[in-house]
Design a protein around this motif. Structure first.
Motif, PDB file in Angstrom:
ATOM      1  N   LYS A   9      31.984  44.803  45.449  1.00  0.00           N
ATOM      2  CA  LYS A   9      33.197  45.616  45.242  1.00  0.00           C
ATOM      3  C   LYS A   9      33.970  45.161  44.004  1.00  0.00           C
ATOM      4  CE  LYS A   9      34.785  44.507  49.313  1.00  0.00           C
ATOM      5  NZ  LYS A   9      33.687  43.572  49.668  1.00  0.00           N
ATOM      6  N   SER A  10      34.193  43.847  43.878  1.00  0.00           N
ATOM      7  CA  SER A  10      34.931  43.363  42.704  1.00  0.00           C
ATOM      8  C   SER A  10      34.112  43.594  41.432  1.00  0.00           C
ATOM      9  CB  SER A  10      35.261  41.874  42.851  1.00  0.00           C
ATOM     10  OG  SER A  10      36.134  41.677  43.930  1.00  0.00           O
ATOM     11  N   THR A  11      32.795  43.417  41.537  1.00  0.00           N
ATOM     12  CA  THR A  11      31.934  43.674  40.379  1.00  0.00           C
ATOM     13  C   THR A  11      32.064  45.133  39.942  1.00  0.00           C
ATOM     14  OG1 THR A  11      30.396  42.014  41.235  1.00  0.00           O
ATOM     15  CG2 THR A  11      29.539  43.532  39.561  1.00  0.00           C
ATOM     16  N   PHE A  51      44.662  42.268  40.837  1.00  0.00           N
ATOM     17  CA  PHE A  51      43.471  41.469  41.113  1.00  0.00           C
ATOM     18  C   PHE A  51      43.506  40.855  42.506  1.00  0.00           C
ATOM     19  CE2 PHE A  51      43.773  41.480  36.521  1.00  0.00           C
ATOM     20  CZ  PHE A  51      42.461  41.715  36.140  1.00  0.00           C
ATOM     21  N   GLN A  52      42.296  40.513  42.994  1.00  0.00           N
ATOM     22  CA  GLN A  52      42.138  39.908  44.320  1.00  0.00           C
ATOM     23  C   GLN A  52      42.993  38.638  44.446  1.00  0.00           C
ATOM     24  OE1 GLN A  52      37.973  39.663  45.283  1.00  0.00           O
ATOM     25  NE2 GLN A  52      38.367  39.387  47.459  1.00  0.00           N
ATOM     26  N   SER A  53      43.084  37.869  43.349  1.00  0.00           N
ATOM     27  CA  SER A  53      43.876  36.638  43.454  1.00  0.00           C
ATOM     28  C   SER A  53      45.023  36.619  42.422  1.00  0.00           C
ATOM     29  CB  SER A  53      42.967  35.433  43.281  1.00  0.00           C
ATOM     30  OG  SER A  53      42.184  35.610  42.129  1.00  0.00           O
ATOM     31  N   ALA A  63      43.310  48.399  42.716  1.00  0.00           N
ATOM     32  CA  ALA A  63      43.786  47.243  43.478  1.00  0.00           C
ATOM     33  C   ALA A  63      42.635  46.644  44.277  1.00  0.00           C
ATOM     34  CB  ALA A  63      44.921  47.664  44.403  1.00  0.00           C
ATOM     35  N   ASP A  64      42.361  45.366  44.000  1.00  0.00           N
ATOM     36  CA  ASP A  64      41.251  44.671  44.657  1.00  0.00           C
ATOM     37  C   ASP A  64      41.831  43.778  45.758  1.00  0.00           C
ATOM     38  OD1 ASP A  64      38.851  43.565  45.301  1.00  0.00           O
ATOM     39  OD2 ASP A  64      38.481  42.625  43.349  1.00  0.00           O
ATOM     40  N   GLU A  65      41.715  44.201  46.992  1.00  0.00           N
ATOM     41  CA  GLU A  65      42.248  43.445  48.144  1.00  0.00           C
ATOM     42  C   GLU A  65      43.701  43.009  47.909  1.00  0.00           C
ATOM     43  OE1 GLU A  65      41.090  42.914  51.008  1.00  0.00           O
ATOM     44  OE2 GLU A  65      38.938  43.121  50.898  1.00  0.00           O
TER      45      GLU A  65
HETATM   46 MG   LIG Z   1      35.872  40.933  45.836  1.00  0.00          MG
END
Ligand SMILES: [Mg+2]
Ligand SMILES: Nc1ncnc2c1ncn2[C@@H]1O[C@H](COP(=O)(O)OP(=O)(O)OP(=O)(O)O)[C@@H](O)[C@H]1O
Length: 232
Positions: A53-55, A98-100, A175-177
Protein backbone atom coordinates in the motif's frame (compact mmCIF):
# COMPACT_ATOMS: atom_id res chain seq x y z
CA UNK A 1 -19.71 11.29 -10.08
CA UNK A 2 -17.06 8.68 -10.79
CA UNK A 3 -19.37 7.14 -13.39
CA UNK A 4 -19.27 10.41 -15.35
CA UNK A 5 -17.13 9.45 -18.30
CA UNK A 6 -16.43 13.10 -19.11
CA UNK A 7 -14.56 13.54 -15.86
CA UNK A 8 -10.82 13.21 -16.32
CA UNK A 9 -8.72 11.56 -13.63
CA UNK A 10 -6.41 13.90 -11.74
CA UNK A 11 -4.07 10.97 -11.12
CA UNK A 12 -3.77 7.83 -13.16
CA UNK A 13 -1.56 4.78 -12.80
CA UNK A 14 -1.26 2.45 -15.77
CA UNK A 15 0.09 -1.08 -15.55
CA UNK A 16 2.47 -0.46 -12.66
CA UNK A 17 5.05 -3.12 -11.80
CA UNK A 18 7.36 -2.83 -8.82
CA UNK A 19 9.59 -5.43 -7.21
CA UNK A 20 12.25 -5.52 -4.51
CA UNK A 21 15.34 -7.66 -4.18
CA UNK A 22 15.23 -9.60 -0.90
CA UNK A 23 17.47 -12.21 0.74
CA UNK A 24 15.56 -14.97 -1.09
CA UNK A 25 15.42 -13.30 -4.49
CA UNK A 26 13.16 -10.76 -6.06
CA UNK A 27 9.54 -10.22 -5.00
CA UNK A 28 7.09 -8.44 -7.24
CA UNK A 29 5.01 -6.25 -4.95
CA UNK A 30 2.87 -4.49 -7.58
CA UNK A 31 1.91 -6.60 -10.59
CA UNK A 32 0.35 -4.59 -13.36
CA UNK A 33 -1.69 -2.34 -11.09
CA UNK A 34 -3.91 0.31 -12.69
CA UNK A 35 -5.89 2.99 -10.88
CA UNK A 36 -7.60 6.33 -11.52
CA UNK A 37 -8.36 9.01 -8.96
CA UNK A 38 -10.96 11.57 -10.01
CA UNK A 39 -11.55 15.12 -8.79
CA UNK A 40 -13.51 15.09 -5.50
CA UNK A 41 -13.21 11.30 -5.32
CA UNK A 42 -13.07 9.66 -1.87
CA UNK A 43 -11.27 6.32 -2.13
CA UNK A 44 -10.37 3.88 0.63
CA UNK A 45 -7.65 1.25 0.21
CA UNK A 46 -6.92 -1.60 2.58
CA UNK A 47 -4.80 -4.72 2.44
CA UNK A 48 -2.62 -6.78 4.77
CA UNK A 49 0.64 -5.41 6.10
CA UNK A 50 3.29 -5.79 3.41
CA UNK A 51 0.73 -5.88 0.56
CA UNK A 52 2.36 -2.82 -1.00
CA UNK A 53 0.00 0.00 0.00
CA UNK A 54 2.72 2.51 0.92
CA UNK A 55 4.71 1.48 -2.16
CA UNK A 56 1.62 2.15 -4.29
CA UNK A 57 1.10 5.60 -2.72
CA UNK A 58 4.77 6.50 -3.07
CA UNK A 59 4.70 5.61 -6.76
CA UNK A 60 1.44 7.53 -7.25
CA UNK A 61 3.04 10.62 -5.69
CA UNK A 62 6.26 9.99 -7.68
CA UNK A 63 8.27 9.67 -4.48
CA UNK A 64 9.41 6.30 -5.77
CA UNK A 65 9.85 5.03 -9.33
CA UNK A 66 8.06 1.98 -10.70
CA UNK A 67 9.90 -0.68 -12.71
CA UNK A 68 7.27 -0.51 -15.44
CA UNK A 69 4.12 1.46 -16.19
CA UNK A 70 3.05 5.08 -16.27
CA UNK A 71 2.07 7.66 -13.66
CA UNK A 72 0.01 10.58 -14.98
CA UNK A 73 -0.93 13.76 -13.11
CA UNK A 74 -3.65 15.68 -14.93
CA UNK A 75 -2.87 13.74 -18.10
CA UNK A 76 0.88 14.41 -18.01
CA UNK A 77 3.22 11.47 -17.60
CA UNK A 78 5.59 12.41 -14.77
CA UNK A 79 7.95 9.45 -15.17
CA UNK A 80 10.74 11.38 -16.85
CA UNK A 81 10.32 14.73 -15.11
CA UNK A 82 13.45 16.11 -13.45
CA UNK A 83 13.50 16.03 -9.64
CA UNK A 84 13.05 19.79 -9.22
CA UNK A 85 9.96 19.97 -11.40
CA UNK A 86 8.56 16.88 -9.66
CA UNK A 87 8.94 18.22 -6.15
CA UNK A 88 7.52 21.63 -7.09
CA UNK A 89 4.45 20.10 -8.77
CA UNK A 90 3.99 17.50 -6.06
CA UNK A 91 4.02 20.17 -3.37
CA UNK A 92 1.25 22.13 -5.08
CA UNK A 93 -0.87 19.22 -6.40
CA UNK A 94 -0.64 16.41 -3.85
CA UNK A 95 -0.86 16.79 -0.08
CA UNK A 96 0.73 13.71 1.47
CA UNK A 97 0.03 12.61 5.03
CA UNK A 98 2.69 9.99 5.72
CA UNK A 99 2.33 6.84 7.82
CA UNK A 100 4.82 8.23 10.34
CA UNK A 101 4.20 12.01 9.92
CA UNK A 102 7.73 12.82 8.57
CA UNK A 103 7.97 16.19 10.31
CA UNK A 104 11.35 17.91 10.33
CA UNK A 105 12.51 17.62 13.97
CA UNK A 106 14.49 20.90 13.98
CA UNK A 107 11.59 23.03 12.71
CA UNK A 108 8.67 24.20 14.83
CA UNK A 109 5.08 23.40 13.87
CA UNK A 110 4.61 26.58 11.80
CA UNK A 111 7.87 26.17 9.88
CA UNK A 112 7.11 22.49 9.21
CA UNK A 113 3.85 23.50 7.59
CA UNK A 114 5.37 26.41 5.65
CA UNK A 115 8.07 24.14 4.23
CA UNK A 116 5.71 22.86 1.56
CA UNK A 117 5.10 26.46 0.33
CA UNK A 118 8.82 27.07 0.17
CA UNK A 119 9.16 23.95 -2.00
CA UNK A 120 6.16 24.79 -4.21
CA UNK A 121 6.80 28.53 -4.65
CA UNK A 122 10.23 29.22 -3.28
CA UNK A 123 8.98 31.76 -0.72
CA UNK A 124 6.36 32.35 1.97
CA UNK A 125 4.48 35.51 2.87
CA UNK A 126 2.34 36.93 5.68
CA UNK A 127 -0.77 35.44 4.05
CA UNK A 128 0.76 31.98 4.34
CA UNK A 129 1.54 32.51 8.02
CA UNK A 130 -2.05 33.59 8.62
CA UNK A 131 -3.27 30.51 6.80
CA UNK A 132 -1.13 28.28 9.04
CA UNK A 133 -2.70 29.90 12.11
CA UNK A 134 -6.15 29.35 10.66
CA UNK A 135 -5.48 25.65 9.93
CA UNK A 136 -3.94 25.06 13.34
CA UNK A 137 -6.90 26.71 15.06
CA UNK A 138 -9.31 24.61 13.02
CA UNK A 139 -7.39 21.46 13.90
CA UNK A 140 -7.41 22.41 17.59
CA UNK A 141 -3.65 22.93 17.98
CA UNK A 142 -3.42 26.71 17.59
CA UNK A 143 -1.52 27.11 20.84
CA UNK A 144 1.21 24.72 19.70
CA UNK A 145 2.26 26.76 16.65
CA UNK A 146 5.81 27.27 17.88
CA UNK A 147 6.55 23.92 19.48
CA UNK A 148 8.98 21.38 18.07
CA UNK A 149 7.45 18.09 16.82
CA UNK A 150 9.11 16.06 19.60
CA UNK A 151 7.14 18.03 22.21
CA UNK A 152 3.78 17.06 20.65
CA UNK A 153 1.60 14.00 21.19
CA UNK A 154 1.05 11.52 18.33
CA UNK A 155 -2.41 12.94 17.60
CA UNK A 156 -1.09 16.50 17.55
CA UNK A 157 1.75 15.52 15.22
CA UNK A 158 -0.74 13.84 12.90
CA UNK A 159 -2.79 17.06 12.81
CA UNK A 160 0.33 19.06 11.92
CA UNK A 161 0.93 16.59 9.09
CA UNK A 162 -2.64 17.16 7.89
CA UNK A 163 -2.25 20.96 8.02
CA UNK A 164 0.96 20.64 6.02
CA UNK A 165 -0.78 18.44 3.43
CA UNK A 166 -3.55 21.04 3.01
CA UNK A 167 -1.33 24.11 2.98
CA UNK A 168 -0.81 24.60 -0.76
CA UNK A 169 -4.45 23.82 -1.60
CA UNK A 170 -3.66 20.64 -3.52
CA UNK A 171 -6.38 18.97 -5.54
CA UNK A 172 -5.54 15.62 -3.97
CA UNK A 173 -4.89 14.49 -0.40
CA UNK A 174 -3.12 11.16 0.00
CA UNK A 175 -3.16 9.77 3.52
CA UNK A 176 -1.21 6.66 4.50
CA UNK A 177 -2.63 5.27 7.77
CA UNK A 178 -3.24 8.77 9.17
CA UNK A 179 -4.83 7.29 12.30
CA UNK A 180 -2.61 4.22 12.62
CA UNK A 181 -0.82 5.36 15.78
CA UNK A 182 -3.79 6.99 17.49
CA UNK A 183 -6.33 5.80 20.04
CA UNK A 184 -9.87 5.31 18.81
CA UNK A 185 -11.34 8.67 19.81
CA UNK A 186 -8.34 10.74 18.62
CA UNK A 187 -8.33 8.68 15.42
CA UNK A 188 -12.01 9.44 14.87
CA UNK A 189 -11.41 13.14 15.50
CA UNK A 190 -8.48 13.29 13.03
CA UNK A 191 -10.41 11.29 10.45
CA UNK A 192 -13.48 13.53 10.73
CA UNK A 193 -11.36 16.67 10.24
CA UNK A 194 -9.69 15.18 7.21
CA UNK A 195 -13.05 14.24 5.65
CA UNK A 196 -14.68 17.58 6.49
CA UNK A 197 -11.87 19.69 5.06
CA UNK A 198 -11.56 17.56 1.90
CA UNK A 199 -15.32 17.75 1.38
CA UNK A 200 -15.50 21.52 1.94
CA UNK A 201 -12.50 22.32 -0.22
CA UNK A 202 -13.55 19.91 -3.00
CA UNK A 203 -10.46 17.74 -2.76
CA UNK A 204 -10.01 14.13 -3.74
CA UNK A 205 -9.06 11.95 -0.75
CA UNK A 206 -7.11 8.74 -1.16
CA UNK A 207 -6.99 6.98 2.18
CA UNK A 208 -4.99 3.90 3.07
CA UNK A 209 -6.16 2.37 6.32
CA UNK A 210 -6.37 -0.93 8.16
CA UNK A 211 -9.40 0.43 9.96
CA UNK A 212 -12.32 -0.97 7.94
CA UNK A 213 -14.99 1.45 9.29
CA UNK A 214 -12.91 4.41 8.05
CA UNK A 215 -12.38 2.80 4.68
CA UNK A 216 -16.13 2.13 4.42
CA UNK A 217 -16.82 5.86 4.78
CA UNK A 218 -15.15 6.48 1.41
CA UNK A 219 -17.22 6.51 -1.81
CA UNK A 220 -15.13 3.74 -3.42
CA UNK A 221 -13.15 1.01 -1.71
CA UNK A 222 -10.41 -1.31 -2.88
CA UNK A 223 -8.24 -4.02 -1.42
CA UNK A 224 -4.62 -4.27 -2.51
CA UNK A 225 -4.13 -7.98 -2.96
CA UNK A 226 -1.45 -9.90 -4.85
CA UNK A 227 -0.14 -6.75 -6.47
CA UNK A 228 -3.38 -5.36 -7.88
CA UNK A 229 -6.38 -3.40 -6.61
CA UNK A 230 -9.59 -5.38 -6.19
CA UNK A 231 -12.79 -3.38 -6.03
CA UNK A 232 -14.83 -4.03 -2.88
MG1 LIG B 1 2.42 1.09 4.73
N1 LIG C 1 12.97 -0.04 -0.35
C1 LIG C 1 12.60 -1.30 -0.16
N2 LIG C 1 13.51 -2.31 -0.27
C2 LIG C 1 13.14 -3.59 -0.12
N3 LIG C 1 11.88 -3.99 0.16
C3 LIG C 1 10.95 -3.04 0.28
C4 LIG C 1 11.27 -1.65 0.15
N4 LIG C 1 10.11 -0.93 0.32
C5 LIG C 1 9.15 -1.84 0.57
N5 LIG C 1 9.65 -3.09 0.55
C6 LIG C 1 8.89 -4.31 0.78
O1 LIG C 1 7.72 -4.28 -0.02
C7 LIG C 1 6.62 -4.83 0.69
C8 LIG C 1 5.49 -3.84 0.70
O2 LIG C 1 5.85 -2.76 1.55
P1 LIG C 1 4.84 -1.58 1.87
O3 LIG C 1 5.50 -0.70 2.84
O4 LIG C 1 4.39 -0.99 0.59
O5 LIG C 1 3.63 -2.38 2.54
P2 LIG C 1 2.30 -1.83 3.22
O6 LIG C 1 1.15 -2.51 2.54
O7 LIG C 1 2.31 -0.36 3.22
O8 LIG C 1 2.44 -2.40 4.70
P3 LIG C 1 1.94 -1.75 6.11
O9 LIG C 1 0.46 -1.99 6.15
O10 LIG C 1 2.67 -2.54 7.13
O11 LIG C 1 2.31 -0.30 6.13
C9 LIG C 1 7.13 -5.22 2.07
O12 LIG C 1 7.40 -6.61 2.07
C10 LIG C 1 8.40 -4.42 2.21
O13 LIG C 1 9.34 -5.05 3.02
Amino acid sequence: MVEDIHLKPCIELRNIWKGFQGPHGRTEILRGLSFSLFPRDFVGINGVSGAGKSTFLNILAALEKSDEGKVLWNDHCVCSWPAKKLSRCRASQIGFVFQSCHLVPELDVTENILLVCRIARGHVGDKDRLKVQEFLGRLGIGSQAHQLPMTLSGGERQRVAIARALMCHPEVIVADEPTGNLDESTGEQVMRLLEEICEEEHKALLLVTHHVPFSQRMKRQYRLHQGVLEKL
